[in-house]
Design a protein around this motif. Structure first.
Motif, PDB file in Angstrom:
ATOM      1  N   LEU A 166       3.115  -0.593  -2.241  1.00 22.62           N
ATOM      2  CA  LEU A 166       3.381  -1.286  -0.983  1.00 22.62           C
ATOM      3  C   LEU A 166       2.577  -2.583  -0.901  1.00 22.62           C
ATOM      4  O   LEU A 166       3.113  -3.621  -0.512  1.00 22.62           O
ATOM      5  CB  LEU A 166       3.049  -0.375   0.203  1.00 22.62           C
ATOM      6  N   LEU A 167       1.314  -2.561  -1.281  1.00 21.71           N
ATOM      7  CA  LEU A 167       0.499  -3.781  -1.275  1.00 21.71           C
ATOM      8  C   LEU A 167       1.064  -4.827  -2.233  1.00 21.71           C
ATOM      9  O   LEU A 167       1.092  -6.017  -1.928  1.00 21.71           O
ATOM     10  CB  LEU A 167      -0.946  -3.463  -1.628  1.00 21.71           C
ATOM     11  N   PHE A 168       1.510  -4.382  -3.399  1.00 22.36           N
ATOM     12  CA  PHE A 168       2.108  -5.309  -4.354  1.00 22.36           C
ATOM     13  C   PHE A 168       3.334  -5.988  -3.757  1.00 22.36           C
ATOM     14  O   PHE A 168       3.515  -7.201  -3.886  1.00 22.36           O
ATOM     15  CB  PHE A 168       2.480  -4.561  -5.640  1.00 22.36           C
ATOM     16  N   LEU A 169       4.169  -5.202  -3.076  1.00 22.59           N
ATOM     17  CA  LEU A 169       5.383  -5.750  -2.483  1.00 22.59           C
ATOM     18  C   LEU A 169       5.085  -6.718  -1.336  1.00 22.59           C
ATOM     19  O   LEU A 169       5.834  -7.661  -1.099  1.00 22.59           O
ATOM     20  CB  LEU A 169       6.289  -4.628  -1.985  1.00 22.59           C
ATOM     21  N   LEU A 170       3.981  -6.478  -0.624  1.00 23.83           N
ATOM     22  CA  LEU A 170       3.630  -7.309   0.527  1.00 23.83           C
ATOM     23  C   LEU A 170       2.590  -8.382   0.213  1.00 23.83           C
ATOM     24  O   LEU A 170       2.182  -9.115   1.092  1.00 23.83           O
ATOM     25  CB  LEU A 170       3.113  -6.419   1.660  1.00 23.83           C
TER      26      LEU A 170
ATOM     27  N   PHE B  76      11.368   7.422  -2.303  1.00 24.82           N
ATOM     28  CA  PHE B  76      10.911   6.368  -3.207  1.00 24.82           C
ATOM     29  C   PHE B  76       9.393   6.306  -3.256  1.00 24.82           C
ATOM     30  O   PHE B  76       8.792   6.335  -4.309  1.00 24.82           O
ATOM     31  CB  PHE B  76      11.485   5.017  -2.786  1.00 24.82           C
ATOM     32  N   PHE B  77       8.759   6.243  -2.083  1.00 24.75           N
ATOM     33  CA  PHE B  77       7.299   6.174  -2.060  1.00 24.75           C
ATOM     34  C   PHE B  77       6.666   7.520  -2.327  1.00 24.75           C
ATOM     35  O   PHE B  77       5.522   7.607  -2.709  1.00 24.75           O
ATOM     36  CB  PHE B  77       6.804   5.625  -0.722  1.00 24.75           C
ATOM     37  N   GLY B  78       7.424   8.598  -2.124  1.00 20.73           N
ATOM     38  CA  GLY B  78       6.874   9.926  -2.350  1.00 20.73           C
ATOM     39  C   GLY B  78       6.885  10.348  -3.800  1.00 20.73           C
ATOM     40  O   GLY B  78       6.337  11.373  -4.153  1.00 20.73           O
ATOM     41  N   THR B  79       7.497   9.564  -4.700  1.00 15.25           N
ATOM     42  CA  THR B  79       7.610   9.967  -6.090  1.00 15.25           C
ATOM     43  C   THR B  79       6.459   9.466  -6.950  1.00 15.25           C
ATOM     44  O   THR B  79       6.430   9.740  -8.133  1.00 15.25           O
ATOM     45  CB  THR B  79       8.934   9.456  -6.694  1.00 15.25           C
ATOM     46  N   THR B  80       5.530   8.776  -6.367  1.00 10.71           N
ATOM     47  CA  THR B  80       4.426   8.226  -7.144  1.00 10.71           C
ATOM     48  C   THR B  80       3.107   8.493  -6.440  1.00 10.71           C
ATOM     49  O   THR B  80       3.056   8.660  -5.234  1.00 10.71           O
ATOM     50  CB  THR B  80       4.615   6.710  -7.355  1.00 10.71           C
ATOM     51  N   ASN B  81       2.054   8.529  -7.208  1.00 12.50           N
ATOM     52  CA  ASN B  81       0.720   8.648  -6.626  1.00 12.50           C
ATOM     53  C   ASN B  81       0.167   7.282  -6.250  1.00 12.50           C
ATOM     54  O   ASN B  81      -0.953   7.159  -5.808  1.00 12.50           O
ATOM     55  CB  ASN B  81      -0.234   9.330  -7.612  1.00 12.50           C
ATOM     56  N   TYR B  82       0.951   6.253  -6.457  1.00 17.26           N
ATOM     57  CA  TYR B  82       0.503   4.886  -6.249  1.00 17.26           C
ATOM     58  C   TYR B  82       1.285   4.200  -5.139  1.00 17.26           C
ATOM     59  O   TYR B  82       1.522   2.997  -5.179  1.00 17.26           O
ATOM     60  CB  TYR B  82       0.623   4.092  -7.557  1.00 17.26           C
TER      61      TYR B  82
END
Length: 107
Positions: free
Chosen positions: A19-23, A8-14
Motif C-alpha cells: 500500500l505504501l509503495f502504491l501511494l 488482494f491485500f490478504g494474500t501477502t504478508n506485505y
C-alpha cells in the motif's frame, strides 16, 4: 457491488508495504519512512453507556448498508450479545461502524 473481495491485500504478508509503495508519490517522506504505530479501537465501555443510542441507530437500523453484505439476523444477534453484556465484541462493533460509514460514503 455485493460480494466484495478484499483478498488482494490478504494474500501477502506485505500488505502495508504494498500500500505504501502504491501511494508513495502521494505521501510525504515523513509518512512513508516513519516508524509504524498501532491504532486500537475504543474500549468496551464506548459501545455502551452514552453512545449506545449511536450504535443502535447506526447498526440496528433495518436499512443499514452493512446488511447488503452481511446476514442481518446473525449480525444483530452478535451486536445484541455485546450490548447486553454477554460478550465483548468491541472490535466487531468498531469494524461494523467503520464499514457502515465507509459504505455511506462510497457504497
Amino acid at each position: 457491488m455485493n460480494n466484495l473481495s478484499f483478498t488482494f491485500f490478504g494474500t501477502t504478508n506485505y500488505s502495508k508495504e504494498l500500500l505504501l509503495f502504491l501511494l508513495e508519490k502521494d505521501l510525504v517522506p515523513k509518512v512513508i519512512f516513519s516508524i509504524p504505530q498501532g491504532f486500537s479501537s475504543p474500549d468496551n465501555s464506548w459501545f455502551k453507556g452514552e453512545s449506545i443510542e449511536f450504535v443502535k441507530s447506526k447498526l440496528l437500523d433495518d436499512n443499514a448498508n452493512i446488511y447488503k453484505y452481511m446476514d442481518k439476523s446473525s449480525t444483530q444477534k452478535l451486536i445484541y450479545e455485546h450490548l447486553i453484556g454477554d460478550k465483548n465484541r468491541r472490535l466487531f462493533i468498531w469494524s461494523l461502524l467503520n464499514f457502515e460509514e465507509w459504505s455511506d460514503i462510497y457504497g
